[in-house]
Write a protein that holds these residues in place. Structure first.
Motif, PDB file in Angstrom:
ATOM      1  N   ALA A 187      14.486  16.263 -15.283  1.00 37.12           N
ATOM      2  CA  ALA A 187      14.202  17.459 -14.528  1.00 37.12           C
ATOM      3  C   ALA A 187      13.357  17.196 -13.205  1.00 37.12           C
ATOM      4  N   PHE A 188      12.194  16.768 -13.249  1.00 39.28           N
ATOM      5  CA  PHE A 188      11.163  16.289 -12.233  1.00 39.28           C
ATOM      6  C   PHE A 188      12.268  15.395 -11.068  1.00 39.28           C
ATOM      7  N   VAL A 189      13.065  14.495 -11.526  1.00 47.42           N
ATOM      8  CA  VAL A 189      13.616  13.819 -10.427  1.00 47.42           C
ATOM      9  C   VAL A 189      14.763  14.419  -9.922  1.00 47.42           C
ATOM     10  N   THR A 190      15.280  15.365 -10.552  1.00 40.87           N
ATOM     11  CA  THR A 190      16.257  16.352  -9.831  1.00 40.87           C
ATOM     12  C   THR A 190      15.602  17.268  -9.030  1.00 40.87           C
ATOM     13  N   SER A 223       1.661   9.716  -5.222  1.00 40.96           N
ATOM     14  CA  SER A 223       2.052  10.917  -4.709  1.00 40.96           C
ATOM     15  C   SER A 223       3.249  11.481  -5.620  1.00 40.96           C
ATOM     16  N   SER A 224       4.176  10.595  -6.027  1.00 38.24           N
ATOM     17  CA  SER A 224       5.230  11.407  -7.089  1.00 38.24           C
ATOM     18  C   SER A 224       4.399  11.588  -8.125  1.00 38.24           C
ATOM     19  N   GLY A 225       3.524  10.965  -8.640  1.00 39.06           N
ATOM     20  CA  GLY A 225       2.754  11.483  -9.917  1.00 39.06           C
ATOM     21  C   GLY A 225       2.012  12.640  -9.675  1.00 39.06           C
ATOM     22  N   ARG A 236       4.962  15.626   1.086  1.00 46.12           N
ATOM     23  CA  ARG A 236       4.430  15.262   2.342  1.00 46.12           C
ATOM     24  C   ARG A 236       4.399  13.509   2.302  1.00 46.12           C
ATOM     25  N   ASN A 237       3.311  13.343   1.588  1.00 42.26           N
ATOM     26  CA  ASN A 237       2.915  12.016   1.347  1.00 42.26           C
ATOM     27  C   ASN A 237       3.909  11.133   0.573  1.00 42.26           C
ATOM     28  N   PHE A 238       4.696  11.922  -0.194  1.00 43.59           N
ATOM     29  CA  PHE A 238       5.796  11.025  -0.813  1.00 43.59           C
ATOM     30  C   PHE A 238       6.876  10.807   0.204  1.00 43.59           C
ATOM     31  N   GLN A 239       7.293  11.777   1.049  1.00 40.81           N
ATOM     32  CA  GLN A 239       8.089  11.573   2.072  1.00 40.81           C
ATOM     33  C   GLN A 239       7.649  10.454   3.099  1.00 40.81           C
ATOM     34  N   LEU A 240       6.744  10.410   3.497  1.00 47.22           N
ATOM     35  CA  LEU A 240       5.987   9.589   4.374  1.00 47.22           C
ATOM     36  C   LEU A 240       5.952   8.293   3.976  1.00 47.22           C
ATOM     37  N   ALA A 284       0.739  -1.310  -0.071  1.00 49.69           N
ATOM     38  CA  ALA A 284       0.026  -0.073   0.101  1.00 49.69           C
ATOM     39  C   ALA A 284       0.802   1.178  -0.070  1.00 49.69           C
ATOM     40  N   GLU A 285       2.207   1.087   0.499  1.00 53.91           N
ATOM     41  CA  GLU A 285       3.005   2.277   0.961  1.00 53.91           C
ATOM     42  C   GLU A 285       3.560   2.574  -0.421  1.00 53.91           C
ATOM     43  N   ILE A 286       3.937   1.242  -1.157  1.00 61.20           N
ATOM     44  CA  ILE A 286       4.398   1.528  -2.561  1.00 61.20           C
ATOM     45  C   ILE A 286       3.556   2.002  -3.504  1.00 61.20           C
TER      46      ILE A 286
END
Length: 330
Positions: free
Chosen positions: A72-75, A52-54, A208-212, A44-46
């Protein structure tokens, strides 16, 4: 339809569907092995990490007039994630949320969907208590009254009934109740701690959701390690069915949907959505899962919890400006 009402409908559907499908997969299984809650939490976290990244990329893409490439987005994402010390602050709420998600599987293995959802509203009480203790917040008299109603309502729901049992008991209610109570404490502390460390900053909710999610994946693997023997014997995805994958997706969407409701709506609509979801869970649990015993105590207790949820969600009154006091220049 406005975005706030769309997010409201989605929250009702997501919350109700998650509770019912999780309960069904934990109480009725057509496979020889029950799926492991620890692996479901990690998956579920994956899923939440990817979503969230999208969403964060889409948010960034809207703010850029020039083409926004993946590189550019990854950077930019690496830069936005922040300093390692700042990131480590999120380890505490990530750990608590991971523990909470595992406890919810234990709770829904031993409690019917409606009783679980009504009892889980005690997280309002734990959040309020931790807000007073850790953030120094003061609660209005209306909020204190709603908390008393909440406790009284949950107590009524949990009281044993003397009426003949009409539903098929599944699981151990005491274990389920303890799991819910621990999850409420974990949720309350994690939410207030998270609010405290991000206070004064305005990061993207998707970041924040990505980090968590990033932290929760690594912490969740600790739970998988505790199930090492079972994983080695029958595999990481043992007991998984199409419905289990639905549970995984719904749980992964949970944090994102709540973030959308907070962003586009408000706490009143969130409380309204929670109340609707409790009613729907009770109806479907009684009709389709046949594991809910409807009693007068349950009905009255549920009504009090719904009333308390709505009262607590009401906005605080704005103090009136003293007579003769001039407004500050903008």
């Amino acid at each position: 339809m406005q975005l706030k009402y769309v997010s409201l409908v989605v929250l009702v559907l997501q919350t109700t569907a998650l509770v019912l499908t999780m309960r069904y997969t934990r109480s009725v299984t057509g496979t020889s092995h029950m799926y492991l809650a620890s692996t479901a939490v990690v998956m579920a976290e994956i899923f939440k990490l990817v979503c969230s990244s999208g969403l964060y990329w889409f948010e960034k893409y809207q703010l850029n007039s020039s083409p926004y490439t993946a590189r550019a987005f990854v950077t930019q994402l690496i830069v936005d994630v922040g300093h390692p010390v700042e990131m480590l602050k999120l380890a505490v709420p990530a750990l608590l949320y991971t523990v909470q998600n595992n406890l919810l599987y234990v709770a829904l293995t031993n409690l019917d969907a409606a009783t679980y959802q009504v009892t889980y509203q005690l997280k309002i009480l734990t959040t309020a208590v931790f807000s007073v203790l850790m953030l120094g917040k003061s609660l209005t008299s209306t909020k204190w009254i709603s908390l008393v109603l909440l406790m009284f309502g949950v107590a009524l729901v949990q009281m044993p009934s003397t009426a003949p049992a009409t539903a098929k008991p599944k699981g151990q209610p005491i274990i389920g109740l303890m799991a819910v109570l621990l999850a409420c404490c974990s949720s309350g502390f994690a939410g207030v701690y998270f609010e405290k460390i991000v206070k004064g900053t305005r990061p993207s909710v998707w970041l924040r959701n990505f980090q968590l999610a990033l932290f929760s994946i690594f912490l969740g693997m600790g739970g998988v390690a505790m199930d090492y023997k079972a994983v080695m014997a029958d595999g990481f995805f043992q007991g998984y069915s199409n419905l289990v994958w639905v549970v995984v997706i719904l749980q992964g969407l949970g944090g994102l949907v709540v973030a959308a409701v907070i962003k586009y709506a408000d706490n009143i609509l969130k409380g309204f959505a929670t109340s609707i979801s409790m009613v729907l869970s009770a109806i479907f649990s009684f009709i389709f899962l046949s594991d809910l015993q409807l009693t007068l105590l349950f009905a009255v207790g549920s009504a009090l919890v719904i009333l308390a949820t709505m009262l607590y969600s009401q906005p605080e009154p704005i103090p009136e400006r003293k007579l003769g006091q001039q407004a500050e220049p903008v």
